[in-house]
Design an enzyme around this catalytic site. Structure first.
Site, PDB file in Angstrom:
ATOM      1  N   TYR A 137      -9.689 -10.709  10.094  1.00 34.46           N
ATOM      2  CA  TYR A 137      -9.974 -11.242   8.756  1.00 34.46           C
ATOM      3  C   TYR A 137     -10.285 -12.730   8.802  1.00 34.46           C
ATOM      4  CZ  TYR A 137      -8.318  -6.778   6.979  1.00 34.46           C
ATOM      5  OH  TYR A 137      -8.162  -5.439   6.720  1.00 34.46           O
TER       6      TYR A 137
ATOM      7  N   GLN B  23       0.813  -1.213   0.000  1.00 32.10           N
ATOM      8  CA  GLN B  23       0.000   0.000   0.000  1.00 32.10           C
ATOM      9  C   GLN B  23       0.850   1.269   0.000  1.00 32.10           C
ATOM     10  OE1 GLN B  23      -2.413  -0.516   3.505  1.00 32.10           O
ATOM     11  NE2 GLN B  23      -3.497  -2.294   2.670  1.00 32.10           N
TER      12      GLN B  23
ATOM     13  N   HIS C  76      -0.827  -0.174   5.705  1.00 30.23           N
ATOM     14  CA  HIS C  76      -1.226   0.823   6.705  1.00 30.23           C
ATOM     15  C   HIS C  76      -0.219   1.969   6.840  1.00 30.23           C
ATOM     16  CE1 HIS C  76      -4.034  -2.291   8.841  1.00 30.23           C
ATOM     17  NE2 HIS C  76      -4.228  -2.218   7.528  1.00 30.23           N
TER      18      HIS C  76
ATOM     19  N   TYR D  71      -9.104   7.547  19.690  1.00 33.42           N
ATOM     20  CA  TYR D  71     -10.182   7.001  18.864  1.00 33.42           C
ATOM     21  C   TYR D  71     -10.287   5.467  18.966  1.00 33.42           C
ATOM     22  CZ  TYR D  71     -11.128  11.663  17.441  1.00 33.42           C
ATOM     23  OH  TYR D  71     -11.502  12.997  17.479  1.00 33.42           O
TER      24      TYR D  71
ATOM     25  N   GLU E  27     -14.527   3.576   9.783  1.00 31.59           N
ATOM     26  CA  GLU E  27     -15.085   4.653  10.599  1.00 31.59           C
ATOM     27  C   GLU E  27     -15.025   6.012   9.924  1.00 31.59           C
ATOM     28  OE1 GLU E  27     -13.718   2.800  14.957  1.00 31.59           O
ATOM     29  OE2 GLU E  27     -13.013   4.787  14.308  1.00 31.59           O
TER      30      GLU E  27
END
Length: 374
Positions: free
Chosen positions: A269, A90, A154, A258, A248
């Site tokens: 998963y 990513q 991430h 949070y 979210e």
């Protein structure tokens, strides 16, 4: 470049939590509008970020490590890109944002996965540069998260300026969920705030805390890939990926926690539980959560008069289900959802440009403009 116009007709989905919510009785909601989707830049594999120059040019980051300038129908690759881009999974060259006073100072801000440092792998970094003769010049590194990791997921990472000129950016938990997000002495799993030159604001919430990363503004995040300012309140809105379920939408507040991974609406998963808790005192609740996960990427509020029925609505891209989602917000709550561009491709980014039009970056295709029918 050959141009074509794709005519698409869209519909409201009213089936469960995965696609839409049925509006409450007695509340009027904007109807969908008819529009066409016009290709602007084609042939881009992963248009991660978009920035709109005053001369109508568009800068687009390609995750693999290219920066593209499109102007007057011509596409040019920009040179002098950082050599330490860690293009894995990513990660790569990610978001891009112009300084609020770009016309005066010429600064452009970037987030990317950087391999700089002693450890193997990479982590998210923020730099700024100026555009000069189709090259980046005066490059300055503003922040580099530590430590590097060989994990390919991430990284975050979105950029957003607020009305006071502070720069916010997001960094994901880098796959170390039990180590990074809840620890303010460590990078990753956080939203950060810095001055435009990289200095740490003196009123950041953890300034003076022993060992703290003082650029941190909020913590307990998983993988935030959406940041945008509310056009009326000036609040910073964020969305982030959950695991299986639990994506979210949050309103980011100074110093708040949070919750990830202590509280979450998602599961592993594999199907096993992460936690039994979806709330805990001292931890913020999302204003909305998607279950199943849509894989949100990119977000913007609509304020343009070109889409009068959408004013005040929030747009978010879906990677998992390959559509653009329109969310109606009433009193801080999501009350209605609509699928747009259904099946056109993985929506990586969505921005409202200075010309008032909505632009979307679609993986494997390029950048497209939503043009309302008269």
């Amino acid at each position: 470049m050959k141009k074509s116009v794709v005519f698409l007709y869209f519909f409201v989905v009213l089936l469960g939590t995965s696609c839409a919510q049925v509006p409450d009785k007695g509340i009027h909601f904007p109807k969908t509008i008819d529009f066409t989707v016009e290709p602007v830049i084609t042939g881009i594999q992963n248009p991660w970020g978009m920035a709109f120059l005053p001369n109508t040019g568009i800068l687009v980051t390609e995750k693999s490590g290219e920066l593209i300038l499109h102007n007057n129908g011509k596409t040019t690759k920009i040179g002098n890109i950082p050599k330490d881009i860690y293009a894995r999974g990513q990660g790569g060259l990610m978001d891009i944002e112009l300084h609020p006073n770009y016309k005066e100072n010429g600064w452009i801000y970037f987030s990317y996965a950087s391999s700089a440092g002693d450890q193997k792998g990479g982590n998210t970094a923020i730099f700024r540069a100026k555009l000069s003769k189709n090259k980046l010049a005066q490059t300055q590194l503003l922040y580099k998260a530590e430590p590097n990791s060989t994990k390919g997921h991430h990284f975050g990472s979105r950029l957003e300026f607020d009305t006071d000129g502070y720069l916010y950016f997001s960094i994901g938990d880098r796959g170390d969920r039990d180590i990074n997000p809840q620890d303010i002495t460590r990078d990753c799993g956080k939203i950060y705030r810095i001055h435009d030159d990289g200095r740490i604001p003196k009123d950041n919430p953890f300034v003076g805390k022993t060992g703290a990363k003082t650029a941190i503004y909020s913590y307990g995040h998983r993988n935030p890939q959406g940041l945008t300012l509310h056009p009326e309140t000036g609040e910073l809105w964020e969305h982030e990926h959950g695991p299986r379920g639990g994506d979210e939408i949050n309103i980011i507040q100074k110093g708040k926690n949070y919750g990830w991974p202590v509280i979450t609406f998602g599961i592993n998963y594999s199907g096993t539980k992460i936690t039994d808790e979806t709330s805990r005192p001292g931890m913020q609740q999302p204003i909305y959560q998607w279950t199943p996960s849509i894989g949100p990427s990119g977000m913007t509020f609509v304020s343009s008069s070109k889409y009068p029925k959408w004013k005040g609505n929030l747009l978010a891209g879906s990677l998992s289900f390959q559509y653009l989602e329109r969310l109606v917000i009433e009193n801080g709550k999501v009350t209605y959802r609509e699928k747009l561009l259904d099946g056109l491709g993985r929506i990586r980014n969505v921005r409202q440009a200075p010309d008032g039009f909505i632009y979307v970056g679609i993986e494997g295709k390029g950048v497209y403009k939503l043009v309302p029918k008269s």
